[in-house]
Scaffold this active site. Structure first.
Site, PDB file in Angstrom:
ATOM      1  N   GLU A 232       0.788  -1.233   0.000  1.00 17.95           N
ATOM      2  CA  GLU A 232       0.000   0.000   0.000  1.00 17.95           C
ATOM      3  C   GLU A 232       0.826   1.292   0.000  1.00 17.95           C
ATOM      4  O   GLU A 232       0.772   2.080   0.953  1.00 17.95           O
ATOM      5  CB  GLU A 232      -0.965  -0.014   1.186  1.00 17.95           C
ATOM      6  CG  GLU A 232      -1.986  -1.132   1.089  1.00 17.95           C
ATOM      7  CD  GLU A 232      -3.078  -1.051   2.148  1.00 17.95           C
ATOM      8  OE1 GLU A 232      -2.959  -0.239   3.085  1.00 17.95           O
ATOM      9  OE2 GLU A 232      -4.064  -1.801   2.030  1.00 17.95           O
ATOM     10  N   GLU A 332      -6.005  -8.507   1.026  1.00 16.98           N
ATOM     11  CA  GLU A 332      -6.666  -7.988   2.220  1.00 16.98           C
ATOM     12  C   GLU A 332      -8.144  -7.770   1.907  1.00 16.98           C
ATOM     13  O   GLU A 332      -8.490  -7.210   0.857  1.00 16.98           O
ATOM     14  CB  GLU A 332      -6.045  -6.664   2.692  1.00 16.98           C
ATOM     15  CG  GLU A 332      -4.636  -6.784   3.232  1.00 16.98           C
ATOM     16  CD  GLU A 332      -4.132  -5.485   3.850  1.00 16.98           C
ATOM     17  OE1 GLU A 332      -4.979  -4.632   4.199  1.00 16.98           O
ATOM     18  OE2 GLU A 332      -2.906  -5.319   3.977  1.00 16.98           O
TER      19      GLU A 332
END
Length: 414
Positions: A232, A332
Site C-alpha cells: 500500500e 486484504e
C-alpha cells in the site's frame, strides 16, 4: 492496511513461478480436482488441477507490525499505551525494555495452536506483514527505534507453517521512511511518506535481498514462495514503478542467480496491482516471469450504496485485475462495513439476526476472489470484543464463517 477501497475493476488468470499449485502443496482437499497421470507399469499418480487449488489464507496482522487499533489490550500490557506505532513505543520504553516486551508479544500473539486451527478451518496460506527493521543492519541506529530480535521468531513461524504445508507470503508492510504518512502499519507514525528517495529504496533492496537469501538457505522457509516488495504505497510517486519496482525485481532475481536457484524454485515476486492507484507495475514487468499482484478490497470505504443488498450484489459480480494484473490475489479484505452504520441495529454483529447476512457476504466475496489465485482475510486475530468482522478466527468461532471455505459457492447465492 489502508482505510479505503480501490475501484472495482476487471479479472484475469495465468499462473507462473513458485506458487502452491506448482508443487501440489495443498494436496487433496475439498476444492481439489485430481487427474491420474501414468507413470508406467500400470501405476499412476495424482496431479491436482491448479485452477482449483486456491489460496485461502489469513493475514497475521499485528504480529510483527502491531496496529494498536486492533489489539489495544495487548498494546497496553506491553507498556505502549498512549503511543501510535512500534517506533514510538520503543522510544518510550527504551531499547532493552522494548525488546523484552516485544519478544513476549511474538511468543504469544500467534502460536503453533493458531496454525493448527487455521488448518482445521480450511486455510492453507498465511500472509505475514513485516517491517524492514527485521533485517537489523538496515536500521539507522542513531535515529530509528524498532524492536530487535524479531527475525528468529519469523524463522520459527516459517518452520511451523512448513511443517503443516501452509504456504507463506512475506509482505514488506513497513518500508524505510514509511510509504504512507500517519499509518501505524508502517511501524512509524510518520508525518509524511519518506520512502520515495533513492537511499530509502537502497535499504528496501537490502531487506529484500537478505530475506530472499534467507528463504533459499534456511529450510524453515521451504513453503515460503512469495515476497511482496511493498504494501500500500502512497500515490503520485512515478519512480515507484520506474525505479523501485523495476530494481526490486532485478535485485531479487540477481540474488537467486548468485545462489544458482533454478527458475522453478525462484520466488514469486508480488506487487500492488494497478487498481491501487500508484501506477501499473506491468509497465516495467513485461516479459518478466514469476510475478503476481495484490488487490485490497474493502467495501467499507467503497463508493457504493452502503446497504446490505449493495454489498452482496457488488461482491457477487466483482471483477478485478485491470492493466494485466494477473495472476492476482486479494491480499486484504474483511467483513467490516461503513463506519457510520456499523453499530446500527441492522448491522450490529452481536445481534443474532444479522449473522446470516455476514455469512452470505463472506461467501460472496470468497466466490469472487477465487476467480483469481485466491485470498487472504484481514486478519486472523484481533482484540475487538464481540466484533468479529476483522477476525477470521472469531468469525468462525461465532458460527458466521464455516470451517470449510468450499461451502462459499453455495452460501453466496449469487
Amino acid at each position: 492496511m489502508r482505510y479505503y477501497l480501490l475501484s472495482l475493476l476487471a479479472l484475469s488468470g495465468a499462473v507462473t513461478a513458485w506458487l502452491p499449485s506448482e508443487r501440489d502443496l495443498f494436496g487433496e482437499q475439498p476444492n481439489s480436482v485430481a487427474r491420474s497421470v501414468s507413470i508406467g507399469k500400470g501405476r499412476s499418480i495424482k496431479r491436482f488441477d491448479s485452477s482449483y487449488n486456491k489460496i485461502r489464507g489469513v493475514n497475521l496482522g499485528s504480529l510483527f507490525i502491531i496496529e494498536p487499533w486492533m489489539c489495544a489490550d495487548e498494546w497496553k500490557s506491553m507498556g505502549c499505551d498512549g503511543t501510535n506505532s512500534e517506533f514510538d513505543c520503543v522510544l518510550k520504553l527504551g531499547q532493552d525494555a522494548a525488546n523484552a516486551a516485544f519478544k513476549k508479544h511474538w511468543d504469544t500473539w500467534i502460536t503453533e495452536q493458531d496454525l493448527d486451527r487455521m488448518k482445521e478451518y480450511g486455510l492453507n496460506t498465511i500472509r505475514v506483514p513485516v517491517g524492514y527493521w527485521l533485517v537489523e543492519d538496515t536500521v539507522y541506529a542513531d535515529s530509528e527505534h524498532f524492536p530487535q530480535g524479531g527475525l528468529e521468531y519469523l524463522d520459527r513461524l516459517a518452520g511451523w507453517a512448513a511443517s503443516r504445508n501452509i504456504y507463506v507470503i512475506l509482505d514488506l508492510h513497513g518500508a524505510p521512511g514509511a510509504q504512507e504518512p500517519n499509518q501505524p502499519f508502517t511501524g512509524q507514525y510518520a508525518p509524511s511518506a519518506g520512502f520515495f528517495v533513492s537511499w530509502q529504496y537502497d535499504r528496501a533492496y537490502k531487506f529484500l535481498q537478505t530475506m530472499t537469501e534467507r528463504i533459499h538457505k534456511n529450510n524453515a522457509y521451504r513453503t515460503t514462495g512469495m515476497i511482496e516488495v511493498l504494501n500500500e504505497p502512497e500515490r503520485n510517486h512515478p519512480d515507484l514503478i520506474t525505479t523501485y519496482y523495476a530494481t526490486a525485481y532485478d535485485k531479487i532475481r540477481e540474488t537467486e542467480e548468485n545462489l544458482n536457484i533454478p527458475g522453478a524454485q525462484q520466488l514469486t515476486i508480488q506487487f500492488m496491482d494497478q487498481a491501487w492507484g500508484a501506477g501499473n507495475p506491468r509497465d516495467v514487468l513485461q516479459g518478466k516471469t514469476g510475478v503476481a499482484f495484490d488487490d485490497h478490497r474493502y467495501l467499507k470505504w467503497a463508493p457504493i450504496e452502503q446497504s446490505k443488498q449493495s454489498y452482496l450484489s457488488t461482491s457477487c459480480s466483482d471483477t478485478f485485475g485491470d492493466g494485466d494484473s494477473k495472476p492476482i490475489i486479494v491480499g486484504e479484505w474483511s467483513l467490516a462495513v461503513d463506519s457510520n452504520q456499523e453499530w446500527n441495529a441492522g448491522w450490529d454483529p452481536t445481534k443474532e439476526e444479522n449473522k446470516a447476512f455476514y455469512t452470505q457476504w463472506w461467501a460472496a466475496q470468497v466466490q469472487a476472489y477465487e476467480k483469481g489465485l485466491g485470498w487472504a482475510f484481514w486478519s486472523w486475530k484481533t482484540q475487538l470484543g464481540g466484533d468479529w468482522r476483522w477476525s477470521y478466527s472469531a468469525a468462525v468461532d461465532a458460527g458466521v464463517i464455516p470451517k470449510d471455505p468450499g461451502q462459499a459457492a453455495a452460501l453466496a447465492k449469487c
